[in-house]
Design a protein around this motif. Structure first.
Motif, PDB file in Angstrom:
ATOM      1  N   ALA A   1       0.844  -1.201   0.000  1.00  0.00           N
ATOM      2  CA  ALA A   1       0.000   0.000   0.000  1.00  0.00           C
ATOM      3  C   ALA A   1       0.880   1.251   0.000  1.00  0.00           C
ATOM      4  CB  ALA A   1      -0.939  -0.010   1.213  1.00  0.00           C
ATOM      5  N   ALA A   2       2.029   1.178   0.712  1.00  0.00           N
ATOM      6  CA  ALA A   2       2.950   2.325   0.734  1.00  0.00           C
ATOM      7  C   ALA A   2       3.553   2.520  -0.662  1.00  0.00           C
ATOM      8  CB  ALA A   2       4.048   2.093   1.767  1.00  0.00           C
ATOM      9  N   ASP A   3       3.863   1.408  -1.353  1.00  0.00           N
ATOM     10  CA  ASP A   3       4.417   1.508  -2.718  1.00  0.00           C
ATOM     11  C   ASP A   3       3.403   2.155  -3.663  1.00  0.00           C
ATOM     12  OD1 ASP A   3       6.742   0.253  -1.944  1.00  0.00           O
ATOM     13  OD2 ASP A   3       6.034  -1.755  -2.483  1.00  0.00           O
ATOM     14  N   VAL A   4       2.139   1.765  -3.499  1.00  0.00           N
ATOM     15  CA  VAL A   4       1.077   2.336  -4.348  1.00  0.00           C
ATOM     16  C   VAL A   4       1.026   3.845  -4.144  1.00  0.00           C
ATOM     17  CG1 VAL A   4      -1.446   2.462  -4.626  1.00  0.00           C
ATOM     18  CG2 VAL A   4      -0.330   0.230  -4.473  1.00  0.00           C
ATOM     19  N   ARG A   5       1.072   4.257  -2.895  1.00  0.00           N
ATOM     20  CA  ARG A   5       0.971   5.691  -2.573  1.00  0.00           C
ATOM     21  C   ARG A   5       2.116   6.485  -3.207  1.00  0.00           C
ATOM     22  NH1 ARG A   5      -1.971   8.758   0.767  1.00  0.00           N
ATOM     23  NH2 ARG A   5      -1.018  10.364   2.045  1.00  0.00           N
TER      24      ARG A   5
END
Ligand SMILES: Cc1cc2nc3c(=O)[nH]c(=O)nc-3n(C[C@H](O)[C@H](O)[C@H](O)COP(=O)(O)OP(=O)(O)OC[C@H]3O[C@@H](n4cnc5c(N)ncnc54)[C@H](O)[C@@H]3O)c2cc1C
Length: 283
Positions: free
Chosen positions: A233-237
């Protein structure tokens, strides 16, 4: 969303009795999703224009008050989204009962094994339409199975089918959103496939990734049900920020491509400094 609306219009124009169910489900889904998006966009525009966004001549306020009703009339959006989930669960139950493969409403992916999401998401993976399709299908499949199981549990406890749906409304909402966003993504990918390699296809690819990744970032069901790990989810952000920088030089062309006539635009769309100036004689 424009591609999805055009897709729906094309099915409607060439409609057959068999297409009625698809038209009903897609129009319910798109009406709700687009009218919610419309209000969010207007609010974003209002704030992005700062104090200028509040000026009557810039029309954002008028448009907000005019479009607000869309989430209620012609069918309340939440109720329409529940209809979408009801239609999908009906397909699920029918396919299970008849032991036949899924056909229609874009549910054919349910006949394949569940997609596997790579543990580490690089920029290339995040921007690939295969990954985006896989994770959107995973979300829809998982939520459909959960929704069907919960409704069935309530029915086993003696609740009526109608009340069982109402008791499971949170999953119904999550599922309808998953269905709608996957349908939208699909129409972008299909449009992209009609283009030959070049700058237009590249920009469309950026827009598609922006749509897919923002949806993943904003829908808490990706984290709630574990379709994305917290690291993913952090990578997506982070990828969304990169996409914003890459799209920025194209933003004006993308907006112009909608072909909105100048007469519909407000002073802030042109030389807004001149529009806010006055000659010394007027002072
Ligand atoms: C300007 C305007 C013009 C209209 N024109 C027409 C017209 O020409 N012809 C016509 O027939 N009707 C018309 N309507 C009526 C319109 O279709 C209804 O207002 C609409 O369907 C919503 O119903 P409601 O007002 O009873 O709200 P409700 O259904 O009572 O909704 C109120 C709230 O309850 C929530 N809610 C309701 N049911 C559920 C549920 N099952 N699960 C979860 N939440 C729920 C809704 O999400 C909403 O937040 C018009 C309405 C407006 C405002």
């Amino acid at each position: 969303m424009s591609f999805a609306a055009n897709y729906l219009k094309r099915i409607y124009v060439k409609r057959t009795p068999e297409a009625n169910k698809t038209i009903h489900v897609l129009s319910s889904a798109f009406k709700a999703e687009f009218s919610w998006h419309n209000m969010r966009t207007l609010q974003e525009c209002r704030e992005a224009c700062g104090g200028q966004g509040l000026k009557t001549e810039n029309r954002v306020g008028h448009l907000k008050s005019e479009h607000d009703v869309q989430s209620t009339f012609e069918g309340d959006n939440n109720v329409l989204m529940q209809q979408v989930s009801k239609a999908i669960i009906a397909e699920y139950v029918a396919a299970q009962r008849r032991k036949k493969p899924f056909k229609g409403l874009g549910l054919e992916h349910m006949n394949d094994p569940s997609p596997v999401i790579p543990p580490h998401l690089t920029s290339t993976i995040l921007r690939s339409n295969q990954f985006q399709t896989a994770i959107f299908c995973l979300r829809e499949r998982d939520l459909l199975i959960r929704f069907a199981a919960e409704v069935s549990q309530h029915q086993t406890r003696g609740e009526s089918k109608e009340y069982a749906f109402i008791l499971s409304y949170q999953l119904a909402e999550d599922l309808a959103r998953a269905f709608t966003e996957k349908a939208i993504l699909q129409t972008v990918i299909e449009t992209e496939m009609t283009l030959s390699d070049g700058p237009l296809k590249n920009v469309l690819g950026l827009l598609r990734s922006m749509y897919a990744l923002v949806s993943m970032e904003e829908d808490s069901s990706f984290l709630r049900y574990g379709f994305l790990s917290t690291e993913n989810a952090a990578d997506v952000r982070k990828e969304v920020t990169k996409l914003c920088s890459e799209l920025r030089p194209h933003a004006l062309s993308v907006v112009s491509s909608f072909g909105i006539p100048d007469a519909f635009l407000s002073p802030i769309a042109f030389d807004w400094i001149a529009a806010n100036s006055w000659s010394p004689s007027q002072q």
